[in-house]
Design an enzyme around this catalytic site. Structure first.
Site, PDB file in Angstrom:
ATOM      1  CB  THR A 206      38.077   2.903  -0.925  1.00 57.10           C
ATOM      2  OG1 THR A 206      36.807   2.534  -0.368  1.00 57.10           O
ATOM      3  CG2 THR A 206      38.387   4.336  -0.543  1.00 57.10           C
ATOM      4  CD  GLU A 207      33.690   0.290  -3.366  1.00 57.57           C
ATOM      5  OE1 GLU A 207      34.931   0.211  -3.346  1.00 57.57           O
ATOM      6  OE2 GLU A 207      32.930  -0.666  -3.071  1.00 57.57           O
ATOM      7  CG  ASN A 208      34.380   5.311   0.378  1.00 53.50           C
ATOM      8  OD1 ASN A 208      35.129   4.415  -0.043  1.00 53.50           O
ATOM      9  ND2 ASN A 208      34.552   5.874   1.552  1.00 53.50           N
TER      10      ASN A 208
END
Lengths: 227, 236, 227, 236
Positions: free
Chosen positions: A53-55
């Site tokens: 997940t890009e966060n």
């Protein structure tokens, strides 16, 4: 979140399940918000996939029980998730280095429109009074090796989402590899939209009629597609 | 089950091909993956471009690879260190080429290569002989040069602890170039002092996430380059 | 490493001690190889400084006892060092982000030549058969806010190292702020070399004679400099 | 003794000036330094340019700062989230400007700002409306756009543990933009759940080295944005 059975074609969960069949064992995968998020739940037995997940998390696990979890352990859709054994946390520049540097094998995204050249529009309807918001979509399509789109074949108003040329603002040009809709699986090839598979109870004509560009029939398959 | 362990160093380096660009971790002996380098010497690949801050010392490890005539080009910042005699000879005789890159530019080029950044501007080397051939550009009244991302076909690195997914922890200043080389190489091969099951490394402390790692070999008691050099050892 | 007392001017350890007097409390400092390394030993009582070594350590401490320490805990000169409480390790790109991004307050370097414009030459004598080697010197002078040079005033052959124009290849143009030599402390100003302080037993004429460019006398001071 | 602790949030933000660029850590509520933002609301600085992935939610934290009319420009990737009503109103009325930046480009621009890289090339946004006004360039047959490093006068961030030197550990995905914002801001102000003596944080695990941190405030029990929003709270 309710998933009522449509008159024809796949439900959203069935679409997610169909995508999951094609996710290779051992791959690093980023799932977009919406139907793509549901894909993880349907990964076939025996396969192990690592979700990014890009966060800032690799090794993302399913959502925790309601009211559990940590408000600081969330996915890109800002929903609470879990971290599996073997997970790692990292900052945003490192996270997008994974994306931009081509390290993520596969990304599954939603779409407003996909053109026959693989152009994707999924971030803006271009309305003048809308607040523009792009998030990580442009980075994902520019960096991830394989882009799958999962989407209804048509809008609620019945307009095709697979089109000759996108009328909505692009997320990226020539980026989509394959489309999973409620009606069909369609590859984007150098010749345009190539039908790969029809949903049960749907024939070629039905899908072609709802596709806004030429649809090439299944290779070696029957035009009816119900073989 | 995702498990990136290879059976041996020999197996891990088996597909390194002639002409490959090989990034080799380490700053001096700290972090030098000496057992993997020796396996590469045994393996026989040649005409290699090697990226490392230095050029090894004595006649073991990287210096031995160079001495064996396998390296046609070095990309490094400081090819001249104590006990480094092998590279200077080959360089002077014209048998090994050298691309000299300032250390910070080398690090940033490798990071860019791993991060999908094809090029960036930096102030380093402006107004010096190392600016030669570079494009200069002014931003906010200061001059910068354009530098290009650097990628590798393979990276050979050393760490302290790895898990089966390839999450890595390093030892002190042996970390140096290894995390960014792991990012920048198509295939990253790691020798680790210890290999543990997923879950045994705190996810908050992972330095190299497993996504950047392809193969892991356990080397529990790595040799120490300076000791070998002091003993006058040479490889093979 | 022996430090014999010179006939006139400061020993290398006295030079290092003089530099140490000017290092501000609480600053982040990078010390080059050679005389600069000795500066840390002379930091005045009551000051705390955090040393950075570009191979990935903040909070570097003194060398360990002979034959102790870890061969993987070294400084940029590849000598064994220690890590103090509050130290951190990081990779090379992060380390040079500290340097290039202007986060290091002060760097002390050696020199082959310094020009009256602050140009520094300290990485190559330009000999055609020498193996070129630059290390991190160019990054340090391009990125660190304040650059101090510590050097003998002249070469062993008696040639001045403070010059009008460097004849050796540059490390960086207009980067040096101050020079600490065995004979004097000299600032690089927009007017050129500005004498700040003379070593005991040395007068202005003695230093000026050994300086390869105009040397401005101490401001408000006596030309003899022995006030 | 190096000790970067400030007596209070109010003291820590006291010198933030009108017109400053303030980077605010957090992705949604995860990592949002809500107590520092509230101190900034009390402090009164206005005409701020704020860098954050989002625009806050409800009427607390970042949304409250915007609502108070203090933010003349937002630089962010996703200003439209659940419970985000404040920014859209001000944006539509033309009182707050928006620079929309793809999330990865935003992160890389901030990292570049902290790393002394004035500009870099990236493939993101090529062929889209967000390419407008950017310089395009081809490297190895692929098109990229030029993007500029982004720096701040101040950064406000939140972490889990800090030591007196400013070495920081974060909590899970609350890490997000904070480490790079700490690099990119002239003055970095941290609210930490816990502050410990130097030596208590493993030097191998430090995420943000102290060199990037200027002031630390202990906030042992930070409020949770989503909880405040659910309660309909507003600040002040």
């Amino acid at each position: 979140m309710t998933d009522t059975t449509p008159a024809i074609g796949l439900t959203r969960d069935e679409m997610a399940r169909r995508v999951a069949l094609d996710i290779p064992d051992g791959s690093y995968v980023n799932l977009g918000i919406g139907i793509p998020e549901r894909v993880a739940a349907y990964l076939p037995e025996g396969r192990e996939v690592i979700y990014h997940t890009e966060n800032g998390l690799l090794g993302m696990g399913p959502s925790p029980e309601l009211d559990e979890g940590d408000p600081e352990l969330i996915n890109a859709g800002k929903r609470r998730v879990t971290a599996l054994e073997g997970a790692s946390f990292f900052h945003h520049a490192d996270s997008f280095a994974m994306i931009r540097g081509g390290h993520i094998d596969l990304c599954v995204l939603g779409a407003l429109q996909v053109s026959q050249h693989g152009d994707l529009a999924n971030w803006s309807t271009g309305e003048s009074d809308a607040i523009p918001a792009v998030g990580g979509a442009m980075d994902l399509v520019a960096g991830v090796r394989t882009i799958y789109v999962v989407t209804q074949h048509c809008t609620r108003a019945g307009e095709p989402k697979l089109v000759e040329i996108c009328t909505y603002p692009l997320t990226g040009p020539a980026v989509v590899d394959r489309i999973y809709s409620d009606l069909a699986v369609v590859d984007v090839t150098s010749d345009g939209f190539q039908l790969v598979e029809l949903a049960q109870g749907v024939d070629f004509a039905y899908v072609a009629q709802r596709t806004g560009a030429e649809l090439l029939p299944i290779r070696g398959g029957s035009l009816r597609g119900d073989a | 089950m995702i498990d990136k362990r290879a059976a041996s160093s020999d197996e891990a380096v088996a597909d390194i091909f002639d002409g490959a660009t090989v990034m080799v971790g380490g700053f001096g002996e700290a972090g030098s993956p000496i057992e993997l380098i020796h396996a590469l010497i045994d393996q026989g690949a040649t005409d290699l471009t090697v990226v490392n801050n230095n050029t090894g010392s004595g006649e073991v490890g990287l210096a031995a690879l160079i001495r064996a005539g396998r390296v046609s080009k070095m990309i490094c910042s400081y090819p001249r260190t104590a006990n480094s005699t092998v590279f200077p000879e080959l360089y002077r005789s014209g048998r090994t080429a050298l691309e000299l890159v300032p250390q910070g530019t080398l690090a940033e080029r490798i990071r860019a290569g791993g991060a999908g950044i094809p090029a960036f501007y930096t102030p380093t080397s402006v107004g010096t002989p190392l600016e030669e051939g570079k494009e200069r550009r002014t931003f906010a009244h200061r001059d910068f040069v354009l530098e290009y991302g650097l990628s590798g076909d393979f990276a050979l690195i050393k760490c302290r602890v790895a898990d089966h997914h390839g999450n890595l922890l390093y030892n002190k200043t042996a970390r140096n170039f290894s995390p960014i080389m792991a990012m920048a190489a198509a295939i990253t091969i790691v020798q680790s002092g210890e290999v543990v099951a997923p879950g045994e490394i705190d996810p908050e402390c992972v330095v190299t996430p497993g996504i950047f790692v392809d193969r892991i070999v356990t080397v529990s008691n790595p040799v120490q380059e300076s000791q070998l050099v002091a003993q006058g050892a040479s490889y093979p």
